[in-house]
Design a protein around this motif. Structure first.
Motif, PDB file in Angstrom:
ATOM      1  N   ASP A   1       0.871  -1.178   0.000  1.00 28.70           N
ATOM      2  CA  ASP A   1       0.000   0.000   0.000  1.00 28.70           C
ATOM      3  C   ASP A   1       0.908   1.229   0.000  1.00 28.70           C
ATOM      4  N   GLN A   2       0.933   1.957  -1.110  1.00 25.65           N
ATOM      5  CA  GLN A   2       1.847   3.093  -1.218  1.00 25.65           C
ATOM      6  C   GLN A   2       1.520   4.211  -0.235  1.00 25.65           C
ATOM      7  N   ASP A   3       0.240   4.486   0.000  1.00 24.78           N
ATOM      8  CA  ASP A   3      -0.111   5.550   0.945  1.00 24.78           C
ATOM      9  C   ASP A   3       0.332   5.198   2.362  1.00 24.78           C
ATOM     10  N   ARG A   4       0.069   3.960   2.781  1.00 20.51           N
ATOM     11  CA  ARG A   4       0.477   3.534   4.121  1.00 20.51           C
ATOM     12  C   ARG A   4       2.004   3.536   4.226  1.00 20.51           C
ATOM     13  N   ALA A   5       2.667   3.091   3.166  1.00 20.96           N
ATOM     14  CA  ALA A   5       4.132   3.079   3.162  1.00 20.96           C
ATOM     15  C   ALA A   5       4.684   4.498   3.291  1.00 20.96           C
ATOM     16  N   LEU A   6       4.135   5.440   2.535  1.00 23.50           N
ATOM     17  CA  LEU A   6       4.608   6.823   2.610  1.00 23.50           C
ATOM     18  C   LEU A   6       4.440   7.364   4.027  1.00 23.50           C
ATOM     19  N   LYS A   7       3.304   7.100   4.621  1.00 21.64           N
ATOM     20  CA  LYS A   7       3.052   7.572   5.990  1.00 21.64           C
ATOM     21  C   LYS A   7       4.060   6.962   6.963  1.00 21.64           C
ATOM     22  N   PHE A   8       4.294   5.645   6.865  1.00 20.80           N
ATOM     23  CA  PHE A   8       5.219   4.973   7.771  1.00 20.80           C
ATOM     24  C   PHE A   8       6.651   5.472   7.572  1.00 20.80           C
ATOM     25  N   TYR A   9       7.098   5.523   6.322  1.00 23.57           N
ATOM     26  CA  TYR A   9       8.485   5.884   6.060  1.00 23.57           C
ATOM     27  C   TYR A   9       8.782   7.350   6.353  1.00 23.57           C
ATOM     28  N   THR A  10       7.778   8.226   6.260  1.00 23.30           N
ATOM     29  CA  THR A  10       8.011   9.640   6.563  1.00 23.30           C
ATOM     30  C   THR A  10       7.651   9.976   8.017  1.00 23.30           C
ATOM     31  N   GLU A  11       6.434   9.665   8.433  1.00 29.83           N
ATOM     32  CA  GLU A  11       5.983  10.079   9.763  1.00 29.83           C
ATOM     33  C   GLU A  11       6.582   9.252  10.896  1.00 29.83           C
ATOM     34  N   VAL A  12       6.833   7.983  10.654  1.00 30.65           N
ATOM     35  CA  VAL A  12       7.370   7.124  11.717  1.00 30.65           C
ATOM     36  C   VAL A  12       8.897   7.059  11.649  1.00 30.65           C
ATOM     37  N   LEU A  13       9.434   6.728  10.474  1.00 34.27           N
ATOM     38  CA  LEU A  13      10.886   6.578  10.366  1.00 34.27           C
ATOM     39  C   LEU A  13      11.611   7.913  10.219  1.00 34.27           C
ATOM     40  N   GLY A  14      10.952   8.901   9.617  1.00 34.14           N
ATOM     41  CA  GLY A  14      11.567  10.219   9.493  1.00 34.14           C
ATOM     42  C   GLY A  14      12.189  10.538   8.148  1.00 34.14           C
TER      43      GLY A  14
ATOM     44  N   TYR B   1      -0.642   3.651 -10.323  1.00 32.88           N
ATOM     45  CA  TYR B   1       0.356   3.694  -9.257  1.00 32.88           C
ATOM     46  C   TYR B   1       1.092   5.012  -9.286  1.00 32.88           C
ATOM     47  N   ARG B   2       2.095   5.139  -8.427  1.00 32.24           N
ATOM     48  CA  ARG B   2       2.902   6.355  -8.368  1.00 32.24           C
ATOM     49  C   ARG B   2       4.376   5.993  -8.319  1.00 32.24           C
ATOM     50  N   TRP B   3       5.197   6.867  -8.888  1.00 31.10           N
ATOM     51  CA  TRP B   3       6.635   6.804  -8.707  1.00 31.10           C
ATOM     52  C   TRP B   3       6.866   7.589  -7.428  1.00 31.10           C
ATOM     53  N   LEU B   4       7.057   6.854  -6.335  1.00 30.04           N
ATOM     54  CA  LEU B   4       7.045   7.439  -4.999  1.00 30.04           C
ATOM     55  C   LEU B   4       8.362   7.108  -4.308  1.00 30.04           C
ATOM     56  N   THR B   5       9.172   8.138  -4.062  1.00 27.89           N
ATOM     57  CA  THR B   5      10.464   7.905  -3.423  1.00 27.89           C
ATOM     58  C   THR B   5      10.603   8.752  -2.165  1.00 27.89           C
TER      59      THR B   5
ATOM     60  N   GLU C   1       7.789   0.822  -4.046  1.00 25.79           N
ATOM     61  CA  GLU C   1       7.269   0.225  -5.273  1.00 25.79           C
ATOM     62  C   GLU C   1       6.094  -0.708  -5.002  1.00 25.79           C
ATOM     63  N   PRO C   2       4.972  -0.518  -5.706  1.00 22.41           N
ATOM     64  CA  PRO C   2       3.816  -1.394  -5.493  1.00 22.41           C
ATOM     65  C   PRO C   2       4.148  -2.847  -5.833  1.00 22.41           C
ATOM     66  N   ASN C   3       3.657  -3.752  -5.022  1.00 22.90           N
ATOM     67  CA  ASN C   3       3.941  -5.174  -5.256  1.00 22.90           C
ATOM     68  C   ASN C   3       2.797  -5.844  -6.012  1.00 22.90           C
ATOM     69  N   SER C   4       2.266  -5.193  -7.005  1.00 20.38           N
ATOM     70  CA  SER C   4       1.131  -5.731  -7.758  1.00 20.38           C
ATOM     71  C   SER C   4       1.507  -6.920  -8.644  1.00 20.38           C
ATOM     72  N   ASN C   5       2.764  -7.075  -8.961  1.00 21.06           N
ATOM     73  CA  ASN C   5       3.233  -8.193  -9.782  1.00 21.06           C
ATOM     74  C   ASN C   5       3.261  -9.466  -8.927  1.00 21.06           C
ATOM     75  N   PRO C   6       2.661 -10.569  -9.384  1.00 21.02           N
ATOM     76  CA  PRO C   6       2.659 -11.813  -8.595  1.00 21.02           C
ATOM     77  C   PRO C   6       4.054 -12.303  -8.215  1.00 21.02           C
ATOM     78  N   VAL C   7       5.045 -12.065  -9.061  1.00 22.84           N
ATOM     79  CA  VAL C   7       6.412 -12.464  -8.742  1.00 22.84           C
ATOM     80  C   VAL C   7       6.936 -11.626  -7.574  1.00 22.84           C
ATOM     81  N   ALA C   8       6.654 -10.320  -7.599  1.00 21.19           N
ATOM     82  CA  ALA C   8       7.061  -9.442  -6.497  1.00 21.19           C
ATOM     83  C   ALA C   8       6.366  -9.857  -5.204  1.00 21.19           C
ATOM     84  N   GLN C   9       5.094 -10.199  -5.289  1.00 19.54           N
ATOM     85  CA  GLN C   9       4.348 -10.634  -4.104  1.00 19.54           C
ATOM     86  C   GLN C   9       4.958 -11.902  -3.513  1.00 19.54           C
TER      87      GLN C   9
END
Length: 130
Positions: free
Chosen positions: A12-25, A37-41, A56-64
């Motif tokens: 989940d890119q939105d949840r990831a962005l929140k965790f990596y910015t608000e929690v990890l800093g 999707y988004r190119w989100l760094t 990166e979204p894990n929508s690809n079954p191989v990535a999952q």
């Protein structure tokens, strides 16, 4: 040659962005629409022109399958350097981060700890001896 971009698959890119910015800093660097999707760094606040981490979204079954497999085996998807693993462990625990490994000294006086990023990954933090 230097590393300019690396990625972690996230469920989940939105949840990831929140965790990596608000929690990890980390700081959001890029957020560009790429279809559904988004190119989100994100980058370190201490090196905003340094290596970017692509959420990166894990929508690809191989990535999952890859993400699920390394998570189940307890293998971190990424490793982040910190000044003091013990202090960072305490800071992140206060923010509700769930650790799967408390700070542990391993080969060569390197101290590591591992946590769940809430997006399908285990992440390692580590302090190198000085």
């Amino acid at each position: 040659m230097k590393i300019i971009l690396t990625s972690v698959f996230v469920d989940d890119q939105d949840r990831a962005l929140k965790f990596y910015t608000e929690v990890l800093g980390f700081v959001k660097k890029s957020d560009v629409s790429a279809g559904e999707y988004r190119w989100l760094t994100v980058v370190s606040p201490d090196d905003q022109n340094g290596t970017e981490l692509l959420l990166e979204p894990n929508s690809n079954p191989v990535a999952q399958a890859y993400q699920k497999g390394i998570f189940e085996q307890g293998i971190p998807a990424a490793s982040f350097g910190v000044e003091d693993t013990h202090a960072e462990y305490e800071r992140l625990k206060e923010r509700g981060v769930k650790f799967t490994m408390e700070p542990t000294e391993v080969v060569g006086r390197v101290t590591i700890a591992v946590f769940d990023d809430t997006c399908g990954n285990l992440i390692q933090i580590q302090t190198m001896p000085k």
